[in-house]
Design an enzyme around this catalytic site. Structure first.
Site, short mmCIF file in Angstrom:
data_model
loop_
_atom_site.label_atom_id
_atom_site.label_comp_id
_atom_site.label_asym_id
_atom_site.label_seq_id
_atom_site.Cartn_x
_atom_site.Cartn_y
_atom_site.Cartn_z
CE1 TYR A 62 -3.42 -2.56 -0.19
CE2 TYR A 62 -3.93 -2.18 2.12
CZ TYR A 62 -4.18 -2.83 0.92
OH TYR A 62 -5.22 -3.74 0.85
CB ALA A 234 -20.24 0.25 -3.91
#
Length: 326
Positions: A62, A234
């Site tokens: 990351y 989402a």
């Protein structure tokens, strides 16, 4: 009340996890993190703690390690924080460079130094859970077992898990591993609902197009493996983000989420997460935002999961699917 598999194992009772992929600045290898990036991490962690999130999800890739480094800076400043939180990280992905493509590596020779790097960046002596980051076609369970045994004996890692794996892959690994796999992290949301569709489409022609692994949801519940959902919001598609390529189903579902949020005096984020968390598997969403306001907007998710009716849950599902039940 049914509890999460991680709570059953005495690892964590945090119903939500904070995904830390957005910390540390850019993914540019030549850029370093700044004091502002550390302040951003502090603000995100403070917001998460204020709503009861004590579980933090990392990966060694990351922002090319900078996400763990800035998190480690926060741990240095708050010396007592480490003992009150659970830290999870992942290994196994090697990013593309000038000479080689992106690839996976679950070899003992890669896992062991990768964990040392994680611990150094975080400034901690151990991590609570280590995940294998996506399946490696060349994985050898015996080799992985040796790495895990060494990490456990040294006290560097306390528990182990996987991400994006099928039942067959999990059983293939578990056959050799000395400790149980405690987590499987998958993309799941009101937008990415194939994990629900797969069960609904049994003996249906629509099932021929399903891509979700057969029996995965049932297997993880039977084996008490924690299902963690990445991408559970989402990307904000149902909580205010306007996208040019939104489908009719997404537009209608977004309006329905907003309606339910108003009726329940809560936020769209809480409704979206509550829908996911209502499932009997006791899914643990890993929210990917590091924006304090959006983190705080998730505060009511647990309550909404408990209050949501079957009718509301199915209404949201059918809306998101864009087609009726079979």
């Amino acid at each position: 009340m049914k509890i999460m598999p991680l709570e059953r194992r005495g690892i964590s009772d945090s119903r939500l996890a904070l995904g830390c992929m957005g910390l540390g600045g850019s993914w540019n290898q030549t850029e370093t993190y700044t004091a502002e990036h550390v302040r951003q991490a502090e603000a995100a962690i403070e917001a998460a703690l204020s709503i009861g999130i004590t579980f933090y999800d990392h990966a060694d890739i990351y922002t090319r390690g900078k996400a763990e480094s800035v998190f480690g800076e926060v741990l240095k400043k708050q010396s007592k924080l480490r003992e009150h939180i659970v830290i999870q990280s992942k290994v196994g992905i090697q990013l593309a460079d000038e000479a080689l493509p992106g690839r996976f590596n679950f070899s003992k020779e890669h896992i062991l130094p990768s964990v040392d790097g994680i611990l150094e960046r975080l400034g901690t002596e151990y991590i609570d859970i280590l995940l294998l980051h996506r399946p490696d076609p060349l994985m050898e369970p015996e080799d992985i077992a040796e790495a895990f045994t060494q990490l456990k004996r040294s006290g560097k890692v306390r528990n182990f898990g996987v991400s994006n794996m099928s039942p067959g892959q999990i059983r293939f690994l578990q056959r050799e591993l000395p400790d149980p796999i405690v987590v499987n992290q998958l993309e799941m949301s009101l937008l990415r609902h194939d994990w629900v569709d797969h069960g609904i489409h049994v003996n249906q022609k629509a099932g021929l197009k399903d891509n979700f692994p057969e029996g995965l949801m049932e297997m993880m519940q039977m084996e008490h493996i924690q299902i963690q959902a990445w991408g559970p919001l989402a990307q904000g598609r149902f909580s205010g983000k306007v996208t040019e390529n939104a489908t009719e189903a997404e537009i209608k579902t977004s309006a329905l989420v907003q309606q339910l949020a108003e009726e329940n005096e809560t936020t769209p984020e809480a409704i979206v997460l509550g829908w996911l968390m209502k499932h009997p598997a006791r899914i643990q969403p890993v929210i990917g935002t590091v924006n304090p306001e959006r983190i705080l907007a998730c505060r009511d998710a647990v309550r909404q999961s408990e209050r949501m009716t079957r009718e509301q849950w199915y209404t949201l599902l059918v809306s998101a699917r864009g087609v009726n039940m079979p």
